[in-house]
Design an enzyme around this catalytic site. Structure first.
Site, PDB file in Angstrom:
ATOM      1  N   ASP A   1       0.866  -1.168   0.000  1.00 29.24           N
ATOM      2  CA  ASP A   1       0.000   0.000   0.000  1.00 29.24           C
ATOM      3  C   ASP A   1       0.911   1.229   0.000  1.00 29.24           C
ATOM      4  O   ASP A   1       2.117   1.120   0.247  1.00 29.24           O
ATOM      5  CB  ASP A   1      -0.883  -0.031   1.259  1.00 29.24           C
ATOM      6  CG  ASP A   1      -1.816   1.153   1.319  1.00 29.24           C
ATOM      7  OD1 ASP A   1      -2.346   1.555   0.284  1.00 29.24           O
ATOM      8  OD2 ASP A   1      -1.982   1.700   2.434  1.00 29.24           O
TER       9      ASP A   1
ATOM     10  N   ASP B   1      -1.300  -1.133   6.136  1.00 27.35           N
ATOM     11  CA  ASP B   1      -1.509  -0.678   7.517  1.00 27.35           C
ATOM     12  C   ASP B   1      -2.931  -0.247   7.809  1.00 27.35           C
ATOM     13  O   ASP B   1      -3.249   0.114   8.938  1.00 27.35           O
ATOM     14  CB  ASP B   1      -0.572   0.493   7.829  1.00 27.35           C
ATOM     15  CG  ASP B   1      -1.009   1.779   7.136  1.00 27.35           C
ATOM     16  OD1 ASP B   1      -1.597   1.689   6.038  1.00 27.35           O
ATOM     17  OD2 ASP B   1      -0.754   2.860   7.697  1.00 27.35           O
TER      18      ASP B   1
END
Length: 773
Positions: free
Chosen positions: A461, A660
């Site tokens: 990400d 996350d």
């Protein structure tokens, strides 16, 4: 009433000894007292007092030291080789017979009770075993000692060795048969039982045996084999237990990081030192220079540099100021801080790390399942080989053939104990997870350690993974009919309900400008593309072009300006009000200083790096070009990320996903290995198999190194265990005798069996000596 004043140190006789820990205590200054049988005892802390009250005799009766320490109430014990076996209090594993260990070690754990018990049995009976062995080897050289007398002396000396020192082995051997789980104790109890039982019958009724069984004027007896096997097995178990105790040192080191007390600021302006267990969420705590941070919290006053290396593995202290988060057990630098406690007890980062490490240490690697299956059938095969050895030697061996048959079959049973095979992988896993925790890498289970080395694609990400995850507000642009202040105020009002760091930056900017924000209604998060809700009666939507398409808003009016901002690396979000484009907001999120080095090292490790982010394609490409990322996917939703994972897996790739946020959780769970940033959300961390405490991608390189080292270590252990048994069993059976005249004494077999287990544990402990580059 008497007062406990023994062992005073001061001249005035004002201090007494805490009967639990031995510290000197001033009765007038301590708040911890307890009365027992008319005597008042004084303690340095509440924990010492509680332990004393629970069992006064343990600390007042010197004979109590020989007793096994009682398990803490509710303490769960488990088998290091079979973690599915769990029970309250100590005991033995019904599968392998190994003594159960506390699932969570404590700093005040005393010496392993099994180690203490085995040591006592070993040292008390070792002289008896040595005398029996000397009599068997050299007794015939003393004519003054008749053969029958010598046999009875050997019998008398061997009896306590076998029946007392060897009692635990027979109990576990019987349990293994009862539980239909043949293991090392099955073989040991059979071998010792056969040697001792045969010798007892030969001593009590020698006339039952044919002449071929006689040697040196008596029926051959093997008391020395039975006694020395017991002694050598006890010695091996002691060495193994001492080595195994070192595998919990990493957990104890983590537990020892936490300070014992915290300095609390009371509402009336006073300060007091309180035990850590008395700290509550919301308490204000002072952290003085050089002290450890007591619990997880937020800095509300002061500034300092905090050394977080003990938890993250990163040596550079981190600057902390009001608004910064601090982690319990980290070391404050030269500044003074006042923090507000936010997580205490089992909720702190340190406690969660300890839980994760303990859980990983008790998990089983796929290799272990193979070893378990092999061990089960291996024991049955060894029993068959021992029976065949007995029959073949008895019928076809040289005289005294049946004596050879007994000795060789016992040697087969003893040397083939599969303990080394069973310990091969659990010991490696326990040491590796402890080492990883010290380097800021948390593995959820053993399977993650074994699988991580296989990955060849890493999906990352952007926000919070490649970037700081603390975006700063950049600018706003308003569409016709709206002002920039309108766009910021409305967006910030709605974003109050969002957990995304981009939303935090927008809300923070609005508050910095002292804007009055309204409470959002009907808030809904379309994870990965934006949020929706109502503010002041108006229907709002904030997100990327995918969300604008969903709500039917044409965002092309500001497309050119948005593209320019994205080329600068900013993230762009559109704001729609009642189905009309109101403007856009740009937020910049700087790339972490460590990301470029991390990507380089991951490329060197042979990984393909793929970025999958909810940000715009242009922004994603700008970041990817800066970092040299191989493949980019922008404006992806959570379902798109999991589809990307599945697509790569269908191509035969082994995929790891690093993220996350909540939007990363499905992909983290679906990847072959999910890697969560420790700075991210709890949902992400609970979905992942690996957590990087610091949130630094360089931790993946360290995790890969640990994975490779651990699997190599497990293979070494398994290879040694298989090779040892493959060579040991035939030699014990006597296959070399026709060519070399070589036979293996049961005593040598017992020594080799013990040393094989110790060598496996010692090899596993080597993992803990390696450090990250």
């Amino acid at each position: 009433m008497n007062t406990n004043h023994h062992d005073t140190d001061s001249a005035e006789g004002t201090t007494v000894t805490d009967p639990v820990c031995g510290m000197q205590v001033d009765p007038d200054k301590t708040d911890h007292h307890a009365e027992h049988e008319g005597t008042t005892h004084h303690f340095c802390s509440a924990s010492c007092r509680e332990r004393f009250v629970a069992d006064p005799a343990r600390y007042l009766d010197p004979q109590a030291e020989d007793a096994a320490p009682p398990a803490p109430e509710g303490a769960i014990y488990t088998c290091p080789m079979h973690p599915q076996i769990r029970q309250e209090g100590p005991g033995t594993c019904p599968i392998c017979g190994m003594a159960l260990e506390p699932e969570m070690p404590g700093l005040d754990d005393e010496e392993n009770p099994e180690l203490r018990d085995f040591s006592r049995r070993f040292w008390w009976t070792l002289p008896l075993s040595v005398i029996v062995m000397l009599l068997a080897m050299f007794g015939h050289r003393f004519p003054a000692l008749p053969v029958e007398t010598r046999t009875w002396i050997e019998f008398a000396l061997t009896l306590p060795v076998v029946l007392w020192a060897g009692a635990p082995f027979f109990v576990r051997g019987v349990q293994s048969v009862r539980n239909r789980s043949p293991n090392m104790w099955t073989l040991i109890s059979m071998g010792v039982g056969a040697a001792f039982g045969y010798s007892v019958v030969a001593t009590l009724a020698p006339d039952l045996f044919p002449e071929s069984f006689h040697e040196h004027g008596r029926v051959g007896v093997y008391f020395e084999a039975a006694a020395m096997i017991i002694s050598l097995t006890l010695l091996g178990q002691m060495l193994e237990l001492r080595a195994r105790s070192k595998t919990s040192s990493a957990l104890k080191a983590l537990l020892g990081l936490a300070p014992k007390t915290a300095r609390r600021l009371n509402d009336d302006g006073t300060e007091e030192d309180v035990e850590l267990s008395h700290v509550h969420v919301g308490d204000r705590l002072r952290v003085r220079p050089g002290e450890k941070v007591p619990v997880d919290g937020e800095v509300i006053e002061g500034s300092s540099n905090v050394d977080e290396s003990m938890l993250t593995g990163e040596p550079i202290p981190i600057e902390k100021s009001p608004g910064s988060n601090v982690i319990g057990a980290t070391l404050n630098g030269s500044g003074a801080l006042v923090i507000r406690a936010e997580k205490v007890g089992s909720a702190t980062v340190l406690s969660q790390i300890v839980q994760l490490v303990s859980q990983a240490q008790r998990s089983r690697a796929p290799m272990q399942r193979m070893a378990d299956k092999v061990s089960f059938w291996f024991v049955l095969a060894v029993i068959a080989v021992a029976v065949a050895t007995f029959i073949v030697w008895g019928l076809f061996g040289p005289e005294p053939s049946w004596t050879f048959a007994i000795v060789n079959s016992i040697s087969v049973l003893i040397i083939a104990c599969p303990c080394a095979l069973g310990l091969a992988t659990p010991m490696s896993i326990m040491v590796a997870t402890g080492r990883a925790a010290g380097e800021g890498v948390l593995f959820r289970d053993a399977e993650a350690i074994e699988n991580l080395r296989k990955i060849d694609v890493l999906i990352v990400d952007k926000t919070g993974t490649l970037t700081e995850g603390r975006p700063a507000f950049h600018s706003t642009l308003a569409a016709e009919g709206f002002t920039q202040d309108d766009v910021l105020r409305l967006a910030a009002s709605l974003d109050q309900g969002s957990e995304h760091p981009l939303a935090d930056a927008i809300v923070a900017e609005a508050r910095r400008r002292d804007m009055t924000l309204e409470t959002p209604e009907d808030f809904e998060s379309s994870t990965g593309i934006g949020v929706r809700g109502k503010v002041g009666g108006a229907t709002l939507a904030i997100g990327n072009t995918a969300l604008m398409d969903e709500v039917g808003v044409n965002a092309s009016v500001l497309a050119t300006q948005a593209e320019e901002l994205r080329r600068e690396g900013a993230s762009v979000m559109y704001l729609a009000v009642d189905g009309v484009l109101a403007g856009l907001l740009a937020v910049s999120d700087p790339i972490k200083a460590t990301t470029a080095d991390a990507i380089k090292s991951l490329h060197e490790a042979g990984l393909k790096i793929v970025m999958a982010t909810g940000d715009g394609v242009t922004t994603a490409k700008a970041v990817a070009e800066t970092l040299g990322i191989d493949e980019v996917h922008g404006e992806v939703r959570p379902q798109d990320k999991i589809e990307l994972v599945q697509k790569l897996q269908a191509e035969g790739r082994k995929v790891a996903m690093a993220g996350d946020g909540i939007n990363d959780a499905p992909a983290l769970a679906g990847a072959d290995v999910g890697i969560a940033m420790g700075t991210g959300t709890d949902v992400a961390m609970s979905s992942a198999q690996v957590t990087l405490v610091k949130g630094d991608l360089r931790g993946i390189t360290r995790a890969l190194a640990i994975s490779n080292d651990t699997v190599a270590n497990m293979k070494q252990n398994l290879g040694f265990a298989f090779l040892y048994n493959a060579m040991g069993v035939p030699i014990a059976a006597g296959v070399l005798y026709p060519f070399t005249g070589l036979l293996l004494s049961p005593m040598i077999a017992a020594l080799a069996m013990s040393l094989s287990s110790v060598s496996v544990v010692a090899n596993a402990l080597r993992l803990g000596t390696k450090r990250k580059e």
